[in-house]
Design an enzyme around this catalytic site. Structure first.
Site, PDB file in Angstrom:
ATOM      1  N   ARG A 253       0.884  -1.182   0.000  1.00 13.53           N
ATOM      2  CA  ARG A 253       0.000   0.000   0.000  1.00 13.53           C
ATOM      3  C   ARG A 253       0.915   1.223   0.000  1.00 13.53           C
ATOM      4  NH1 ARG A 253      -5.310   1.544   3.486  1.00 13.53           N
ATOM      5  NH2 ARG A 253      -6.121   0.139   1.901  1.00 13.53           N
TER       6      ARG A 253
ATOM      7  N   HIS B  81      -7.349   0.691  -6.444  1.00 10.43           N
ATOM      8  CA  HIS B  81      -7.593  -0.130  -5.245  1.00 10.43           C
ATOM      9  C   HIS B  81      -8.271  -1.429  -5.701  1.00 10.43           C
ATOM     10  CE1 HIS B  81      -7.889  -1.243  -1.202  1.00 10.43           C
ATOM     11  NE2 HIS B  81      -8.711  -0.324  -0.715  1.00 10.43           N
TER      12      HIS B  81
ATOM     13  N   GLN C  55     -10.268  -3.839  -3.330  1.00  9.20           N
ATOM     14  CA  GLN C  55     -11.562  -3.332  -2.867  1.00  9.20           C
ATOM     15  C   GLN C  55     -12.676  -3.711  -3.845  1.00  9.20           C
ATOM     16  OE1 GLN C  55     -12.190  -1.528   0.096  1.00  9.20           O
ATOM     17  NE2 GLN C  55     -14.225  -2.194  -0.501  1.00  9.20           N
TER      18      GLN C  55
ATOM     19  N   ASP D  18     -17.132   7.472  -1.484  1.00 12.10           N
ATOM     20  CA  ASP D  18     -15.910   7.293  -0.696  1.00 12.10           C
ATOM     21  C   ASP D  18     -15.589   8.649  -0.065  1.00 12.10           C
ATOM     22  OD1 ASP D  18     -13.522   6.316   0.344  1.00 12.10           O
ATOM     23  OD2 ASP D  18     -12.484   6.202  -1.590  1.00 12.10           O
TER      24      ASP D  18
ATOM     25  N   CYS E  54     -16.292   1.833   0.712  1.00 11.39           N
ATOM     26  CA  CYS E  54     -15.138   0.973   1.039  1.00 11.39           C
ATOM     27  C   CYS E  54     -14.732   1.093   2.500  1.00 11.39           C
ATOM     28  CB  CYS E  54     -13.974   1.282   0.110  1.00 11.39           C
ATOM     29  SG  CYS E  54     -13.302   2.952   0.311  1.00 11.39           S
TER      30      CYS E  54
ATOM     31  N   ARG F  52     -13.660  -8.549   1.907  1.00  4.60           N
ATOM     32  CA  ARG F  52     -12.257  -8.283   1.575  1.00  4.60           C
ATOM     33  C   ARG F  52     -11.416  -9.522   1.906  1.00  4.60           C
ATOM     34  NH1 ARG F  52     -10.088  -3.189   1.495  1.00  4.60           N
ATOM     35  NH2 ARG F  52      -8.276  -4.322   0.742  1.00  4.60           N
TER      36      ARG F  52
HETATM   37  N1   CP Z   1     -11.265  -0.074   2.483  1.00  4.64           N
HETATM   38  C1   CP Z   1      -9.992  -0.105   2.890  1.00  4.64           C
HETATM   39  O1   CP Z   1      -9.059  -0.351   2.121  1.00  4.64           O
HETATM   40  O2   CP Z   1      -9.843   0.110   4.224  1.00  4.64           O
HETATM   41  P1   CP Z   1      -8.479   0.337   5.006  1.00  4.64           P
HETATM   42  O3   CP Z   1      -7.929   1.667   4.599  1.00  4.64           O
HETATM   43  O4   CP Z   1      -8.881   0.288   6.462  1.00  4.64           O
HETATM   44  O5   CP Z   1      -7.526  -0.769   4.652  1.00  4.64           O
HETATM   45  N1  NVA Z   2      -9.890   6.640  -1.372  1.00  7.84           N
HETATM   46  C1  NVA Z   2      -9.494   6.281  -0.037  1.00  7.84           C
HETATM   47  C2  NVA Z   2      -9.732   4.822   0.196  1.00  7.84           C
HETATM   48  C3  NVA Z   2      -9.385   4.337   1.573  1.00  7.84           C
HETATM   49  C4  NVA Z   2      -9.584   2.874   1.721  1.00  7.84           C
HETATM   50  C5  NVA Z   2      -8.043   6.646   0.188  1.00  7.84           C
HETATM   51  O1  NVA Z   2      -7.248   6.436  -0.736  1.00  7.84           O
HETATM   52  O2  NVA Z   2      -7.716   7.144   1.253  1.00  7.84           O
END
Ligand code: CP
Ligand code: NVA
Length: 305
Positions: free
Chosen positions: A104, A131, A134, A220, A260, A288
């Protein structure tokens, strides 16, 4: 099986997703029956996290343990990557020690460079642009509730971010339509999305228009990780883009609501919608783990049987 990565949604084709969902259904059922399934005994997952996470970290870590393997959480700042070690060098070293790696981070280019230098599968656990894990869960969740997603309409309300981009890639593979409504200045950036055509999405300036005929309404946070400096401006710019019950009433009567998570009640979604009867966010979050277990099984063992 030859080396395969999951860096963006369109790294896999429709047959591969169909297989993953079939495996997910079985893996989830075994989990619910408290039956042990250890196909990845002796395997190790490394998880490099440059941004915060609850769901992604836990679903990968718990999922790998449940498959009989081990998971190692590596916050970037605690590794030499955090002190400037080249991504390419880190990939060469780490991939000699573990069997699969989740990352990540910020730019998609970082996961691309990492994967190019890795001898084991690399999974994108979220970048600024994508993502994919997701949407794997979101589509599985939609299918659990409503069956085939082909021909359906998804309304995306709010920021054209990593999750939105991934929905758009998925629309081409699964043949559904995405209605996208963002405030001016926050429109989709086609160069980030990687679409092969423009047939599967439509832009709307009015979010109420976008949700008309939608089978699923999703949104989101207004400020994604890495964009915190823009928070104040975004609070103003997105003020008319809260998914509330009035907006949900414009969608199909049986429309689902997804997010998400993490969510900000009173900003991108009202509490009565996210906590209401059309919301499937808790199943979406749980799935997930089940979908990613199928993903890791596939990347490490190929198709079973
Ligand atoms: N939806 C998602 O990826 O959540 P986190 O940021 O908690 O991993
Ligand atoms: N769009 C958000 C998703 C978090 C899971 C971010 O990137 O912070």
């Amino acid at each position: 099986m030859h080396l395969k990565h999951f860096l963006q949604f369109n790294d896999f084709n429709g047959d591969e997703f169909e297989y993953l969902f079939e495996r997910t259904r079985w893996i989830k059922q075994e989990f619910k029956q408290y039956r042990r399934y250890w196909p990845l005994a002796g395997k190790t997952l490394a998880m490099i996290f440059d941004k915060h996470s609850t769901r992604t970290r836990l679903s990968f870590e718990a999922g790998m343990h449940q498959l009989g393997g081990a998971a190692i959480y590596l916050p970037t700042k605690d590794t030499q990557l955090g002190r400037g070690e080249p991504v390419e060098d880190a990939a060469k070293v780490m991939s000699r020690m573990v069997d699969v790696i989740t990352i990540r981070t910020y730019e998609q280019d970082i996961v691309r460079r990492f994967a190019e230098n890795s001898i084991v599968p690399v999974i994108n656990g979220l970048t600024d642009e994508n993502h994919p894990c997701q949407i794997l869960s979101d589509i599985f969740t939609f299918m659990e509730y409503r069956g085939d997603i082909a021909g359906k309409t998804i309304a995306w309300i709010g920021d054209s971010n990593n999750v939105c981009n991934t929905w758009l890639q998925a629309a081409e593979i699964f043949n559904f339509k995405v209605h996208v409504s963002t405030p001016p200045g926050y429109e989709i950036k086609p160069e980030c999305v990687g679409l092969s055509g423009l047939n599967h999405y439509e832009k709307f300036s009015c979010p109420h228009e976008a949700v008309k005929n939608a089978d699923l309404v999703t949104t989101d946070v207004w400020t994604s990780m890495g964009f915190e400096a823009e928070t104040e401006a975004r609070m103003n710019d997105f003020a008319d883009f809260c998914v509330d019950s009035e907006m949900m009433a414009c969608a199909n009567r049986d429309a689902l609501f997804m997010h998400c998570l993490p969510a900000h009640r009173g900003e991108e979604v009202s509490a009565d919608v996210i906590d209401g009867p059309q919301s499937v966010v808790w199943d979406e979050a749980e799935n997930r783990m089940h979908t990613q277990k199928a993903l890791m099984e596939y990347l490490l063992l190929g198709k079973i049987g």
